[in-house]
Scaffold this motif. Structure first.
Motif, PDB file in Angstrom:
ATOM      1  N   GLU A 162       0.773  -0.735   0.065  1.00  0.00           N
ATOM      2  CA  GLU A 162       0.306  -0.207   0.068  1.00  0.00           C
ATOM      3  C   GLU A 162       1.249   1.299  -0.191  1.00  0.00           C
ATOM      4  N   THR A 163       0.600   2.217  -0.806  1.00  0.00           N
ATOM      5  CA  THR A 163       1.033   3.219  -1.016  1.00  0.00           C
ATOM      6  C   THR A 163      -0.131   4.435  -0.591  1.00  0.00           C
ATOM      7  N   LYS A 164       0.419   5.390   0.044  1.00  0.00           N
ATOM      8  CA  LYS A 164      -0.876   6.597   0.470  1.00  0.00           C
ATOM      9  C   LYS A 164       0.498   7.740   0.585  1.00  0.00           C
ATOM     10  N   GLY A 165      -0.447   8.906   0.050  1.00  0.00           N
ATOM     11  CA  GLY A 165      -0.371  10.089   0.544  1.00  0.00           C
ATOM     12  C   GLY A 165      -1.286  10.965   1.335  1.00  0.00           C
ATOM     13  N   THR A 166      -0.813  11.723   2.069  1.00  0.00           N
ATOM     14  CA  THR A 166      -2.218  12.611   2.464  1.00  0.00           C
ATOM     15  C   THR A 166      -1.528  14.217   2.833  1.00  0.00           C
ATOM     16  N   TYR A 167      -2.710  14.390   2.028  1.00  0.00           N
ATOM     17  CA  TYR A 167      -2.422  16.370   2.659  1.00  0.00           C
ATOM     18  C   TYR A 167      -3.327  16.993   3.239  1.00  0.00           C
ATOM     19  N   ASN A 168      -2.733  17.682   4.309  1.00  0.00           N
ATOM     20  CA  ASN A 168      -3.870  18.400   4.990  1.00  0.00           C
ATOM     21  C   ASN A 168      -4.920  17.153   4.945  1.00  0.00           C
ATOM     22  N   SER A 169      -4.855  15.796   5.650  1.00  0.00           N
ATOM     23  CA  SER A 169      -5.955  14.634   6.204  1.00  0.00           C
ATOM     24  C   SER A 169      -6.485  14.771   4.888  1.00  0.00           C
ATOM     25  N   TYR A 170      -6.215  14.613   4.101  1.00  0.00           N
ATOM     26  CA  TYR A 170      -6.216  14.076   2.692  1.00  0.00           C
ATOM     27  C   TYR A 170      -5.449  13.086   2.353  1.00  0.00           C
ATOM     28  N   SER A 171      -6.408  12.020   1.852  1.00  0.00           N
ATOM     29  CA  SER A 171      -5.576  10.608   2.130  1.00  0.00           C
ATOM     30  C   SER A 171      -6.263   9.892   0.837  1.00  0.00           C
ATOM     31  N   SER A 172      -4.647   9.788  -0.251  1.00  0.00           N
ATOM     32  CA  SER A 172      -4.820   9.061  -0.995  1.00  0.00           C
ATOM     33  C   SER A 172      -4.512   8.149  -1.743  1.00  0.00           C
ATOM     34  N   LEU A 173      -4.277   6.629  -1.767  1.00  0.00           N
ATOM     35  CA  LEU A 173      -3.907   5.838  -1.488  1.00  0.00           C
ATOM     36  C   LEU A 173      -3.753   4.238  -3.137  1.00  0.00           C
ATOM     37  N   LYS A 174      -3.018   3.577  -2.668  1.00  0.00           N
ATOM     38  CA  LYS A 174      -2.837   2.256  -3.875  1.00  0.00           C
ATOM     39  C   LYS A 174      -2.540   1.584  -3.297  1.00  0.00           C
ATOM     40  N   LEU A 175      -3.164   0.336  -4.036  1.00  0.00           N
ATOM     41  CA  LEU A 175      -3.258  -1.430  -3.549  1.00  0.00           C
ATOM     42  C   LEU A 175      -2.473  -1.908  -4.662  1.00  0.00           C
ATOM     43  N   ARG A 176      -1.955  -2.475  -4.751  1.00  0.00           N
ATOM     44  CA  ARG A 176      -1.098  -3.192  -5.440  1.00  0.00           C
ATOM     45  C   ARG A 176      -0.178  -4.955  -5.271  1.00  0.00           C
ATOM     46  N   PRO A 177      -0.692  -6.048  -5.620  1.00  0.00           N
ATOM     47  CA  PRO A 177      -0.626  -7.294  -5.372  1.00  0.00           C
ATOM     48  C   PRO A 177       1.273  -7.027  -5.575  1.00  0.00           C
ATOM     49  N   TYR A 178       1.455  -7.760  -3.964  1.00  0.00           N
ATOM     50  CA  TYR A 178       2.877  -8.210  -3.697  1.00  0.00           C
ATOM     51  C   TYR A 178       2.554  -9.817  -3.347  1.00  0.00           C
ATOM     52  N   ARG A 179       4.272 -10.294  -3.082  1.00  0.00           N
ATOM     53  CA  ARG A 179       4.382 -11.459  -2.437  1.00  0.00           C
ATOM     54  C   ARG A 179       4.489 -11.038  -1.016  1.00  0.00           C
ATOM     55  N   SER A 180       4.554 -12.446  -0.503  1.00  0.00           N
ATOM     56  CA  SER A 180       4.633 -12.415   1.533  1.00  0.00           C
ATOM     57  C   SER A 180       6.108 -13.274   1.589  1.00  0.00           C
ATOM     58  N   GLY A 181       6.146 -13.097   2.779  1.00  0.00           N
ATOM     59  CA  GLY A 181       7.670 -12.875   2.721  1.00  0.00           C
ATOM     60  C   GLY A 181       8.429 -12.137   3.743  1.00  0.00           C
ATOM     61  N   TRP A 182       9.820 -12.062   4.001  1.00  0.00           N
ATOM     62  CA  TRP A 182      10.034 -11.016   4.110  1.00  0.00           C
ATOM     63  C   TRP A 182      10.837 -10.083   3.034  1.00  0.00           C
ATOM     64  N   ILE A 183      10.669  -8.953   2.487  1.00  0.00           N
ATOM     65  CA  ILE A 183      10.473  -8.065   1.503  1.00  0.00           C
ATOM     66  C   ILE A 183      11.702  -7.315   1.778  1.00  0.00           C
ATOM     67  N   GLU A 184      12.255  -6.592   0.747  1.00  0.00           N
ATOM     68  CA  GLU A 184      12.942  -4.963   1.112  1.00  0.00           C
ATOM     69  C   GLU A 184      11.680  -3.884   0.620  1.00  0.00           C
ATOM     70  N   ASP A 201      12.767 -10.220  -1.166  1.00  0.00           N
ATOM     71  CA  ASP A 201      14.099 -10.501  -0.260  1.00  0.00           C
ATOM     72  C   ASP A 201      15.417 -11.141  -1.048  1.00  0.00           C
ATOM     73  N   GLY A 202      16.557 -10.276  -0.977  1.00  0.00           N
ATOM     74  CA  GLY A 202      17.662 -10.605  -1.672  1.00  0.00           C
ATOM     75  C   GLY A 202      18.041 -10.741  -3.258  1.00  0.00           C
ATOM     76  N   GLY A 203      16.867 -10.296  -3.583  1.00  0.00           N
ATOM     77  CA  GLY A 203      16.599  -9.253  -4.848  1.00  0.00           C
ATOM     78  C   GLY A 203      18.023  -8.472  -5.222  1.00  0.00           C
ATOM     79  N   SER A 204      18.106  -7.967  -6.770  1.00  0.00           N
ATOM     80  CA  SER A 204      19.351  -7.181  -7.134  1.00  0.00           C
ATOM     81  C   SER A 204      18.073  -5.511  -7.610  1.00  0.00           C
ATOM     82  N   GLU A 205      16.226  -6.413  -7.738  1.00  0.00           N
ATOM     83  CA  GLU A 205      16.465  -5.005  -8.995  1.00  0.00           C
ATOM     84  C   GLU A 205      14.983  -4.519  -8.352  1.00  0.00           C
ATOM     85  N   TRP A 206      15.365  -2.682  -7.721  1.00  0.00           N
ATOM     86  CA  TRP A 206      14.519  -1.814  -6.926  1.00  0.00           C
ATOM     87  C   TRP A 206      13.149  -1.213  -7.802  1.00  0.00           C
ATOM     88  N   GLU A 207      11.784  -1.628  -7.492  1.00  0.00           N
ATOM     89  CA  GLU A 207      10.558  -1.622  -8.550  1.00  0.00           C
ATOM     90  C   GLU A 207      10.222  -0.689  -7.725  1.00  0.00           C
TER      91      GLU A 207
END
Length: 261
Positions: A162-184, A201-207
């Motif tokens: 979940e990525t979320k930005g909140t400006y003067n208490s107005y929140s806008s979010l995005k949910l995108r599927p991802y893997r479970s377990g340890w991640i960075e 976890d242990g990957g080389s490429e940032w998204e």
């Protein structure tokens, strides 16, 4: 400087090109790498602040420890709470001035399973603009922050970022599927822009998972870790931040642990 990416790190990074190329620029004078924490002891290291202690709100953590639940990791178990609009939840942070690059190896799980139960059970990185308001002086529409978290969102059993930005208490979010377990997870501030990224976890490429462009240029931000969860015992209803922020529900069942290695 090339940090080991299996811990929580904070460092200055003045060039957006360095982020996009995957290379870190050399820290300029006054670098903030000393704010890093490896969570290898039995307590939080120096410099961490707890949001509820600083601002006079009730503690919405069911439990928090370093190295006890999981060796070499910080563990946070939130009670029913949420970071959205004017609502607040557990948050530990350090105050950072100027540009930064923060990275953490994290896992959000259930108390007895790989995936947290219920909905809106997430944990991750947040950067908040301090507004100077404590519980006794609280005002609505004054929250400004951004985050990237991992866990379960609207749909039970489905792991997301979940990525979320909140400006003067107005929140806008995005949910995108991802893997479970340890991640960075990673959050980078360059001037008035914030980038949030993830990788396996242990990957080389940032998204890049999201980009935020701030409406104000405060040099100070509270940067750290959040965790929150929604209990199925609490029925949906009209949101009342005055009441919800000032109270804590210790009876509602929750099924979430957020860990940071």
């Amino acid at each position: 400087m090339t940090p080991t990416l299996r811990r929580l790190y904070l460092l200055t990074m003045p060039l957006a090109a360095a982020l996009l190329s995957g290379q870190a620029a050399p820290p300029p004078p006054g670098d903030i790498t000393t704010l890093s924490d490896e969570f290898e002891g039995d307590a939080l290291g120096p410099g961490w602040a707890l949001f509820h202690d600083v601002y006079g709100w009730p503690n919405k953590l069911k439990a928090m420890d370093v190295g006890q639940t999981t060796k070499g990791a910080l563990s946070m178990q939130p009670l029913h709470s949420g970071w959205v609009r004017d609502l607040n939840a557990p948050f530990i942070f350090k105050t950072v001035e100027g540009d930064f690059d923060v990275r953490a190896r994290v896992r959000t799980r259930g108390l007895n399973g790989e995936v947290p139960g219920g909905t809106w059970s997430l944990g991750g990185l947040m950067a908040r603009v301090p507004n100077g308001l404590k519980a006794a002086t609280w005002e609505p529409r004054r929250e400004n922050w951004h985050f990237i978290t991992t866990g379960v969102g609207l749909e039970p059993g489905k792991v997301m970022t979940e990525t979320k930005g909140t400006y003067n208490s107005y929140s806008s979010l995005k949910l995108r599927p991802y893997r479970s377990g340890w991640i960075e997870l990673r959050m980078v501030r360059v001037g008035m822009a914030l980038f949030v990224l993830a990788r396996p976890d242990g990957g080389s490429e940032w998204e890049v998972r999201d980009r935020f462009y701030r409406m104000e240029s405060s040099p100070m931000m509270q940067v750290g870790l959040i965790a929150y969860t929604n209990s199925p015992d609490v029925p949906p209803g009209p949101e009342d931040p005055v009441k919800e922020n000032a109270s804590v529900n210790k009876q509602a069942k929750v099924d979430m642990t957020f860990e940071v290695d």
